[in-house]
Motif scaffolding. Structure first.
Motif, PDB file in Angstrom:
ATOM      1  N   LEU A   1       0.839  -1.203   0.000  1.00  0.00           N
ATOM      2  CA  LEU A   1       0.000   0.000   0.000  1.00  0.00           C
ATOM      3  C   LEU A   1       0.875   1.255   0.000  1.00  0.00           C
ATOM      4  CD1 LEU A   1      -2.869  -0.959   2.481  1.00  0.00           C
ATOM      5  CD2 LEU A   1      -3.057  -0.657   0.001  1.00  0.00           C
TER       6      LEU A   1
ATOM      7  N   ARG B   1       2.093   1.746  -3.527  1.00  0.00           N
ATOM      8  CA  ARG B   1       1.052   2.136  -4.482  1.00  0.00           C
ATOM      9  C   ARG B   1       0.513   3.544  -4.231  1.00  0.00           C
ATOM     10  NH1 ARG B   1      -1.435  -1.363  -7.793  1.00  0.00           N
ATOM     11  NH2 ARG B   1      -3.361  -0.150  -7.664  1.00  0.00           N
ATOM     12  N   LEU B   2       0.415   3.934  -2.956  1.00  0.00           N
ATOM     13  CA  LEU B   2      -0.255   5.187  -2.616  1.00  0.00           C
ATOM     14  C   LEU B   2       0.709   6.332  -2.300  1.00  0.00           C
ATOM     15  CD1 LEU B   2      -3.177   3.717  -0.502  1.00  0.00           C
ATOM     16  CD2 LEU B   2      -3.349   4.800  -2.749  1.00  0.00           C
TER      17      LEU B   2
ATOM     18  N   LYS C   1     -11.647   3.856  -1.504  1.00  0.00           N
ATOM     19  CA  LYS C   1     -10.330   3.933  -2.134  1.00  0.00           C
ATOM     20  C   LYS C   1      -9.401   2.853  -1.594  1.00  0.00           C
ATOM     21  CE  LYS C   1      -6.676   7.171  -3.441  1.00  0.00           C
ATOM     22  NZ  LYS C   1      -6.260   8.585  -3.471  1.00  0.00           N
ATOM     23  N   LEU C   2      -9.365   2.697  -0.275  1.00  0.00           N
ATOM     24  CA  LEU C   2      -8.521   1.650   0.304  1.00  0.00           C
ATOM     25  C   LEU C   2      -8.990   0.261  -0.116  1.00  0.00           C
ATOM     26  CD1 LEU C   2      -7.617   2.636   3.987  1.00  0.00           C
ATOM     27  CD2 LEU C   2      -6.102   2.447   2.015  1.00  0.00           C
TER      28      LEU C   2
ATOM     29  N   ASN D   1     -10.465  -0.609  -2.867  1.00  0.00           N
ATOM     30  CA  ASN D   1     -10.060  -0.839  -4.253  1.00  0.00           C
ATOM     31  C   ASN D   1      -8.566  -1.168  -4.333  1.00  0.00           C
ATOM     32  OD1 ASN D   1     -10.540  -0.604  -7.268  1.00  0.00           O
ATOM     33  ND2 ASN D   1      -8.975   0.961  -6.982  1.00  0.00           N
ATOM     34  N   GLU D   2      -7.749  -0.435  -3.580  1.00  0.00           N
ATOM     35  CA  GLU D   2      -6.306  -0.681  -3.591  1.00  0.00           C
ATOM     36  C   GLU D   2      -5.979  -2.072  -3.056  1.00  0.00           C
ATOM     37  OE1 GLU D   2      -3.797   1.049  -4.815  1.00  0.00           O
ATOM     38  OE2 GLU D   2      -5.042   2.718  -5.507  1.00  0.00           O
TER      39      GLU D   2
ATOM     40  N   THR E   1      -7.028  -4.798  -5.436  1.00  0.00           N
ATOM     41  CA  THR E   1      -6.072  -4.864  -6.542  1.00  0.00           C
ATOM     42  C   THR E   1      -4.828  -5.647  -6.130  1.00  0.00           C
ATOM     43  OG1 THR E   1      -6.849  -2.750  -7.450  1.00  0.00           O
ATOM     44  CG2 THR E   1      -4.665  -3.484  -8.134  1.00  0.00           C
TER      45      THR E   1
END
Length: 324
Positions: free
Chosen positions: A57, A60-61, A268-269, A271-272, A275
């Motif tokens: 995470l 990615r973020l 949002k979290l 979805n991340e 994924t």
């Protein structure tokens, strides 16, 4: 004057949580490090899982998901700290089986887990493994049931502590089979396994990551896994439910947050994380840790949390367990 922090609180408490302003916050989220609270010490399988997810995470973020280990009181210290945190998206919790069990086990909790923690996403379900030492003659779950009933008072069941999923997986087995075993709690899995190897205790329903090396070496014998289906890690070991009707005692893991975290941030979290769960390398690592990845909406994960809490409530009540 309304600060960004207080504005987030207003958004969480009113229908504005789905407003364009909330979406603007979510688009920029996270803009600073996120505290990822874990109710166990560093180094164990649960901590490793949190660090694995947190690292990806972070990558990615573009903001660090900083693991904060808060062991103590059976996970309740960590959970209460998140329940009482600002619901601004910058404090999240590693959800684990202790949260579901403690809802019934602890009499005086200052929170209601199902009500006070917002579900974000699931990570995985991990089986425990019903494992016996080599002196036990039983080679199958059915043979073990017969063995226990033929030797009343002589079979000791080890666990990593009172009220753990390891303990309650065994209590569920006793409830559904009528077997009566003497529970012997230890302070963690390592000393329990040491006594398993030495023959002082005969059976344990341990977490797969800590027991699997002993099964593969042949020093201990696996009779069944606690998930509804067989595990790819031990494909030749049947599910206990193949013999014992309605038996299922897997360990569910995921991420939660304070209950009023804005829904767009949760989305949002979610979805991340979902994924991540589809990445081949992540799938491989999660399988190595004992369970296939889960891909769930926040609502579906919330339903799983409620179902787990109800399931373990029955087991805790059967065992007559209470912690004041």
């Amino acid at each position: 004057m309304i600060t960004r922090r207080s504005a987030l609180g207003l958004l969480a408490a009113t229908p504005l949580a789905a407003s364009p302003l909330s979406k603007a916050f979510a688009a920029d989220y996270p803009s600073r490090p996120v505290k990822f609270v874990v109710g166990y010490p560093p180094g164990g399988a649960t901590d490793i899982l949190a660090r694995l997810i947190g690292q990806r995470l972070s990558e990615r973020l573009g903001q660090q998901f900083v693991i904060e280990n808060k062991p103590g009181a059976g996970n309740n210290i960590a959970t209460e700290s998140v329940v009482n945190a600002e619901p601004d998206g910058y404090t999240v919790l590693l959800v684990n089986p202790a949260n579901f069990i403690n809802s019934t086990l602890y009499v005086n909790l200052k929170f209601n887990f199902v009500r006070d923690i917002a579900p974000i996403a699931g990570f995985q379900r991990v089986p425990n493994v019903m494992t016996v030492n080599k002196d036990v003659p039983a080679k199958t779950v059915a043979e073990f049931i017969d063995y226990v009933k033929a030797n009343p008072g002589k079979v000791n069941m080890a666990s990593s502590g009172n009220g753990t999923s390891v303990h309650l997986s065994g209590e569920m087995f006793m409830a559904l089979t009528g077997c009566k075993m003497q529970h012997v709690p230890y302070r963690g899995a390592a000393p329990a396994i040491t006594d398993m190897l030495g023959g002082q205790v005969q059976v344990i329903f341990d977490n797969m990551p800590s027991i699997i090396q002993h099964i593969r070496s042949g020093s201990l014998r696996a009779l069944g896994v606690t998930t509804a289906q067989r595990s790819p890690q031990l494909p030749d070991v049947p599910a206990i439910g193949e013999t014992v009707k309605d038996y299922e005692a897997s360990a569910l893991f995921g991420m939660g947050a304070p209950k009023n975290m804005p829904k767009d941030m949760i989305a949002k979290l979610n979805n991340e994380i979902n994924t991540l769960m589809k990445e081949p390398d992540m799938t491989k690592r999660l399988v190595e840790l004992g369970g296939d990845p889960l891909v769930l909406t926040p609502e579906a994960f919330g339903q799983e949390i409620a179902a787990e809490t109800a399931k373990w409530k029955k087991v805790v009540e059967f065992a007559g367990l209470k912690v004041e």
